[in-house]
Design an enzyme around this catalytic site. Sequence first.
Site, PDB file in Angstrom:
ATOM      1  N   GLU A 141     -29.824   0.646  52.681  1.00 12.52           N
ATOM      2  CA  GLU A 141     -29.037   1.658  51.982  1.00 12.52           C
ATOM      3  C   GLU A 141     -27.639   1.812  52.578  1.00 12.52           C
ATOM      4  OE1 GLU A 141     -30.726   5.636  51.708  1.00 12.52           O
ATOM      5  OE2 GLU A 141     -29.112   6.194  50.344  1.00 12.52           O
ATOM      6  N   ASP A 162     -34.783   1.719  53.761  1.00  8.77           N
ATOM      7  CA  ASP A 162     -34.103   3.019  53.702  1.00  8.77           C
ATOM      8  C   ASP A 162     -34.376   3.707  55.040  1.00  8.77           C
ATOM      9  OD1 ASP A 162     -32.997   5.453  53.191  1.00  8.77           O
ATOM     10  OD2 ASP A 162     -33.949   5.729  51.238  1.00  8.77           O
ATOM     11  N   ILE A 210     -33.548   6.681  56.183  1.00  3.46           N
ATOM     12  CA  ILE A 210     -34.071   8.040  55.947  1.00  3.46           C
ATOM     13  C   ILE A 210     -34.091   8.267  54.444  1.00  3.46           C
ATOM     14  CG2 ILE A 210     -33.848  10.516  56.358  1.00  3.46           C
ATOM     15  CD1 ILE A 210     -32.246   9.977  58.851  1.00  3.46           C
ATOM     16  N   ASP A 211     -35.266   8.215  53.858  1.00  8.20           N
ATOM     17  CA  ASP A 211     -35.371   8.598  52.452  1.00  8.20           C
ATOM     18  C   ASP A 211     -35.629  10.097  52.451  1.00  8.20           C
ATOM     19  OD1 ASP A 211     -35.453   8.214  49.646  1.00  8.20           O
ATOM     20  OD2 ASP A 211     -37.621   8.470  49.748  1.00  8.20           O
ATOM     21  N   THR A 233     -32.516  12.170  52.785  1.00 11.18           N
ATOM     22  CA  THR A 233     -31.440  12.564  53.720  1.00 11.18           C
ATOM     23  C   THR A 233     -31.068  14.037  53.566  1.00 11.18           C
ATOM     24  OG1 THR A 233     -30.600  10.310  53.724  1.00 11.18           O
ATOM     25  CG2 THR A 233     -29.069  12.015  54.441  1.00 11.18           C
ATOM     26  N   ASP A 288     -35.604   2.829  48.033  1.00 11.83           N
ATOM     27  CA  ASP A 288     -36.539   3.965  47.924  1.00 11.83           C
ATOM     28  C   ASP A 288     -37.916   3.478  47.462  1.00 11.83           C
ATOM     29  OD1 ASP A 288     -34.444   5.876  48.405  1.00 11.83           O
ATOM     30  OD2 ASP A 288     -33.794   5.618  46.322  1.00 11.83           O
TER      31      ASP A 288
HETATM   32  C1  IPD Z   1     -32.898   9.732  47.500  1.00 13.97           C
HETATM   33  C2  IPD Z   1     -34.126  10.590  47.499  1.00 13.97           C
HETATM   34  C3  IPD Z   1     -34.103  11.499  46.295  1.00 13.97           C
HETATM   35  C4  IPD Z   1     -34.013  10.721  44.997  1.00 13.97           C
HETATM   36  C5  IPD Z   1     -32.862   9.748  45.020  1.00 13.97           C
HETATM   37  C6  IPD Z   1     -32.915   8.890  46.275  1.00 13.97           C
HETATM   38  P1  IPD Z   1     -31.944   9.158  49.946  1.00 13.97           P
HETATM   39  O1  IPD Z   1     -32.876   8.887  48.626  1.00 13.97           O
HETATM   40  O2  IPD Z   1     -35.282   9.787  47.462  1.00 13.97           O
HETATM   41  O3  IPD Z   1     -35.280  12.257  46.210  1.00 13.97           O
HETATM   42  O4  IPD Z   1     -33.812  11.624  43.950  1.00 13.97           O
HETATM   43  O5  IPD Z   1     -32.930   8.950  43.868  1.00 13.97           O
HETATM   44  O6  IPD Z   1     -31.811   8.007  46.269  1.00 13.97           O
HETATM   45  O7  IPD Z   1     -30.538   9.168  49.469  1.00 13.97           O
HETATM   46  O8  IPD Z   1     -32.354  10.464  50.512  1.00 13.97           O
HETATM   47  O9  IPD Z   1     -32.245   7.990  50.810  1.00 13.97           O
END
Ligand code: IPD
Length: 278
Positions: free
Chosen positions: A70, A90, A92-93, A95, A222
């Site tokens: 990411e 990813d 930190i999914d 963030t 993700d």
């Molecule tokens: C996001 C989270 C969020 C989702 C977004 C993702 P991130 O990832 O999973 O819940 O709605 O589509 O991109 O930016 O926290 O790694």
Amino acid sequence: KQDCRLHYVLTAINIANNAGNIIKDCYHQVKTVSTKDCATDLVTDTDKLVEKLIFSSLKTEFPSHKFIGEESVSNGESSELSLEPTWIVDPIDGTTNFVHRNPYVAVSIGLVINKKSEVGVVYAPILNDLYVAVKNEGAYLNGQRLKILNPPSCLSNALIAFEWGADRDSNVLALKSRNLLDIMQKHQVRGMRSTGSAALNMCMIACSSLDLYFEWGPHCWDMAASNLMVEEAGGFNTTTLGCDFDLMGRTIISAACKNIIEEIVPTLTQIPTRRDDE
Ligand code: IPD
């Protein structure tokens, strides 16, 4: 092939644990936050640090493999997926959750070969949940095999999840709101949740805590690990059109059973979404 996959999965678990320890250490501290595509698309110094650690460990172990992450992509690196073994990460999914000390945060590490997920590790360090999946070998939560139990016979018996994502464009928000209203009115679902982590939503399908999750906007990092968690636990992934799962397509429906996917798709108003490989 077995030996290789064992090596892949053990390495990914070890790296996810190390990454999780950094996240735990930083969780209660004040974060250095910056923004990416828009004011609601956050990144912290910890995301960058953790991605660096994960990539340097993976590259040492598997120098001939490809890598998509990411934070590297947001720094201009390519997110094109080839047939080669590719680690999609990813750091930190969730963030935004991390910034706000909400525990739904996860490290996601997926290995994709021939464009299909072979190994997936999702570690939620604050919740102490380690999800592991290997193609044709099952999905596990903290060592316990996951098998989706009693999937709902229809959407009105289902607990579902949706994510708003970071896009605050008023047309996109209007379409997302319309979808939520249509689903609530037409299907009278039992509840609609948003955890703030696409990967953890999908893991929760695998452990029968949610019946369906859908979103326009999640990225390949993700979903690269968690799509395998869903499939290996006996669930299903499709696009929001109900077509075959498309890792780079940035739309998702994950569900415990096919019938609720077939039920929800005609209700959805599609939202134009740019692919990860465009
Ligand atoms: C996001 C989270 C969020 C989702 C977004 C993702 P991130 O990832 O999973 O819940 O709605 O589509 O991109 O930016 O926290 O790694």
